[in-house]
Design an enzyme around this catalytic site. Structure first.
Site, PDB file in Angstrom:
ATOM      1  N   GLU A  64      65.991 -92.780 -42.825  1.00  0.00           N
ATOM      2  CA  GLU A  64      65.102 -91.854 -42.127  1.00  0.00           C
ATOM      3  C   GLU A  64      63.638 -92.014 -42.498  1.00  0.00           C
ATOM      4  OE1 GLU A  64      65.849 -87.613 -42.405  1.00  0.00           O
ATOM      5  OE2 GLU A  64      64.325 -87.252 -40.873  1.00  0.00           O
ATOM      6  N   ASP A  80      70.492 -90.983 -44.724  1.00  0.00           N
ATOM      7  CA  ASP A  80      69.635 -89.801 -44.759  1.00  0.00           C
ATOM      8  C   ASP A  80      69.506 -89.396 -46.226  1.00  0.00           C
ATOM      9  OD1 ASP A  80      68.232 -87.488 -44.393  1.00  0.00           O
ATOM     10  OD2 ASP A  80      69.340 -86.888 -42.595  1.00  0.00           O
ATOM     11  N   ILE A  82      67.861 -87.061 -47.797  1.00  0.00           N
ATOM     12  CA  ILE A  82      68.164 -85.627 -47.932  1.00  0.00           C
ATOM     13  C   ILE A  82      68.404 -85.111 -46.521  1.00  0.00           C
ATOM     14  CG2 ILE A  82      67.389 -83.313 -48.567  1.00  0.00           C
ATOM     15  CD1 ILE A  82      65.592 -84.458 -50.674  1.00  0.00           C
ATOM     16  N   ASP A  83      69.610 -84.671 -46.249  1.00  0.00           N
ATOM     17  CA  ASP A  83      69.846 -83.997 -44.970  1.00  0.00           C
ATOM     18  C   ASP A  83      69.810 -82.503 -45.272  1.00  0.00           C
ATOM     19  OD1 ASP A  83      70.417 -83.942 -42.145  1.00  0.00           O
ATOM     20  OD2 ASP A  83      72.340 -83.083 -42.726  1.00  0.00           O
ATOM     21  N   THR A  85      66.341 -81.013 -45.328  1.00  0.00           N
ATOM     22  CA  THR A  85      65.080 -81.003 -46.103  1.00  0.00           C
ATOM     23  C   THR A  85      64.399 -79.630 -46.100  1.00  0.00           C
ATOM     24  OG1 THR A  85      64.721 -83.352 -45.825  1.00  0.00           O
ATOM     25  CG2 THR A  85      62.765 -82.051 -46.206  1.00  0.00           C
ATOM     26  N   ASP A 208      71.557 -88.514 -39.234  1.00  0.00           N
ATOM     27  CA  ASP A 208      72.126 -87.165 -39.397  1.00  0.00           C
ATOM     28  C   ASP A 208      73.650 -87.185 -39.259  1.00  0.00           C
ATOM     29  OD1 ASP A 208      69.547 -85.842 -39.453  1.00  0.00           O
ATOM     30  OD2 ASP A 208      69.451 -86.095 -37.278  1.00  0.00           O
TER      31      ASP A 208
HETATM   32  C1  IPD Z   1      67.936 -81.995 -39.888  1.00  0.00           C
HETATM   33  C2  IPD Z   1      69.193 -81.228 -40.250  1.00  0.00           C
HETATM   34  C3  IPD Z   1      69.358 -80.029 -39.341  1.00  0.00           C
HETATM   35  C4  IPD Z   1      69.369 -80.417 -37.883  1.00  0.00           C
HETATM   36  C5  IPD Z   1      68.128 -81.221 -37.528  1.00  0.00           C
HETATM   37  C6  IPD Z   1      68.008 -82.435 -38.453  1.00  0.00           C
HETATM   38  P1  IPD Z   1      66.677 -83.260 -41.903  1.00  0.00           P
HETATM   39  O1  IPD Z   1      67.804 -83.152 -40.710  1.00  0.00           O
HETATM   40  O2  IPD Z   1      70.324 -82.039 -40.167  1.00  0.00           O
HETATM   41  O3  IPD Z   1      70.571 -79.359 -39.593  1.00  0.00           O
HETATM   42  O4  IPD Z   1      69.413 -79.242 -37.102  1.00  0.00           O
HETATM   43  O5  IPD Z   1      68.264 -81.630 -36.183  1.00  0.00           O
HETATM   44  O6  IPD Z   1      66.832 -83.146 -38.139  1.00  0.00           O
HETATM   45  O7  IPD Z   1      65.344 -83.275 -41.217  1.00  0.00           O
HETATM   46  O8  IPD Z   1      66.847 -82.098 -42.778  1.00  0.00           O
HETATM   47  O9  IPD Z   1      67.040 -84.566 -42.512  1.00  0.00           O
HETATM   48 CA    CA Z   2      68.828 -85.250 -41.295  1.00  0.00          CA
HETATM   49 CA    CA Z   3      66.432 -86.134 -43.930  1.00  0.00          CA
END
Ligand code: IPD
Ligand code: CA
Ligand code: CA
Length: 258
Positions: A64, A80, A82-83, A85, A208
């Site tokens: 990402e 990813d 950190i999913d 963030t 994601d």
């Molecule tokens: C997000 C998370 C979130 C989702 C967003 C993503 P990130 O990823 O997965 O749950 O609703 O569409 O972008 O930005 O925290 O890596």
């Molecule tokens: Ca994510």
């Molecule tokens: Ca992320």
């Protein structure tokens, strides 16, 4: 060796998330006002890259924050670092590292690790899915009205027919519990282990869902795009369910009544 390296990679990223969680770290905006990236996303990503490159320097990487390391390889790591963030930046411990590995364009392995609650999910194509080494299965709920669902919303409001708010509104008006955890990878893993009966989101990126969609499939669930067709993680819309409620949820998401 691929599996071991994958597990080591998620553990390494997750250790960094844990180390910095209670410290101060720099938070920046990518675009919009709340599409955040922290210093820790970059640190986690760098450490994950190091683990992968030690064993597989020739593999292709899509991540990402760093983008693509394009190589002529059958293997592609989709990362990813950190999913969740926004959760992480607010010290909400619902976040994880998520990594999927494709071979010849097919997802073959996935791992998702939330170190704050000690949950390590792993899936291997054709061999099932596990949580902390125990096999997991999707739930048995047979209709949407009695289901517990989860969704997410994009950083930028999607103003379209049957968009995220319209679908949410329809489900909530019928009293269906729809949670919003803030980490799509965790949402998918929690469908795979049966805490949720279904997940949908309108605008995801490959990192994601790469690991999480394999987790749901390998736990016996069903994953499609928002039109009900075969899912691949480069599409933005996703519906992932226990299989039993899939068609009903698909219909609701496409404008049908509940
Ligand atoms: C997000 C998370 C979130 C989702 C967003 C993503 P990130 O990823 O997965 O749950 O609703 O569409 O972008 O930005 O925290 O890596
Ligand atoms: Ca994510
Ligand atoms: Ca992320």
């Amino acid at each position: 060796m691929l599996k071991e390296t994958l597990i080591k990679a998620v553990e390494t990223g997750a250790a960094i998330m844990k180390e910095y969680f209670d410290q101060s770290f720099i938070i920046s905006n990518k675009e919009g006002i709340n599409n955040l990236v922290t210093e820790v996303d970059h640190k986690s990503e760098e450490a994950i890259f190091k683990v992968i490159k030690e064993q597989f320097p020739e593999h292709y990487i899509l991540s990402e924050e760093a983008g693509e390391i394009i190589q002529d390889s059958n293997y592609k790591w989709i990362i990813d670092p950190i999913d969740g963030t926004v959760n992480y930046a607010n010290r909400i411990p619902i976040c994880c590292v998520s990594i999927g590995i494709e071979k010849d364009g097919k997802m073959i392995l996935g791992a998702v690790y939330n170190p704050f609650i000690g949950e390590l999910f792993f899936a291997e194509k054709g061999k099932g899915a596990t949580l902390n080494n125990k096999t997991i299965h999707v739930s048995n709920k047979a209709d949407v009205k009695t289901s517990c669902l989860v969704t997410g919303f994009p950083y930028t409001y999607l103003d379209e027919a049957n968009g995220p708010l319209q679908v949410f509104d329809k489900l909530i008006r019928k009293g269906v519990p729809v949670r919003r955890l803030g980490s799509a990878a965790i949402d998918l893993c929690w469908v795979a282990m049966g805490r949720f009966d279904g997940f949908y989101e309108h605008q995801l990126q490959a990192w994601d869902s790469a690991a999480g969609f394999l987790m749901v499939e390998e736990a016996g669930g069903k994953v499609t795009d928002l039109t009900g067709k075969y899912y691949n993680p480069y599409q933005h819309g996703i519906i992932a369910t226990n299989g039993k409620i899939h068609d009903e949820l698909l219909n609701v998401i496409n404008g049908g009544n509940l």
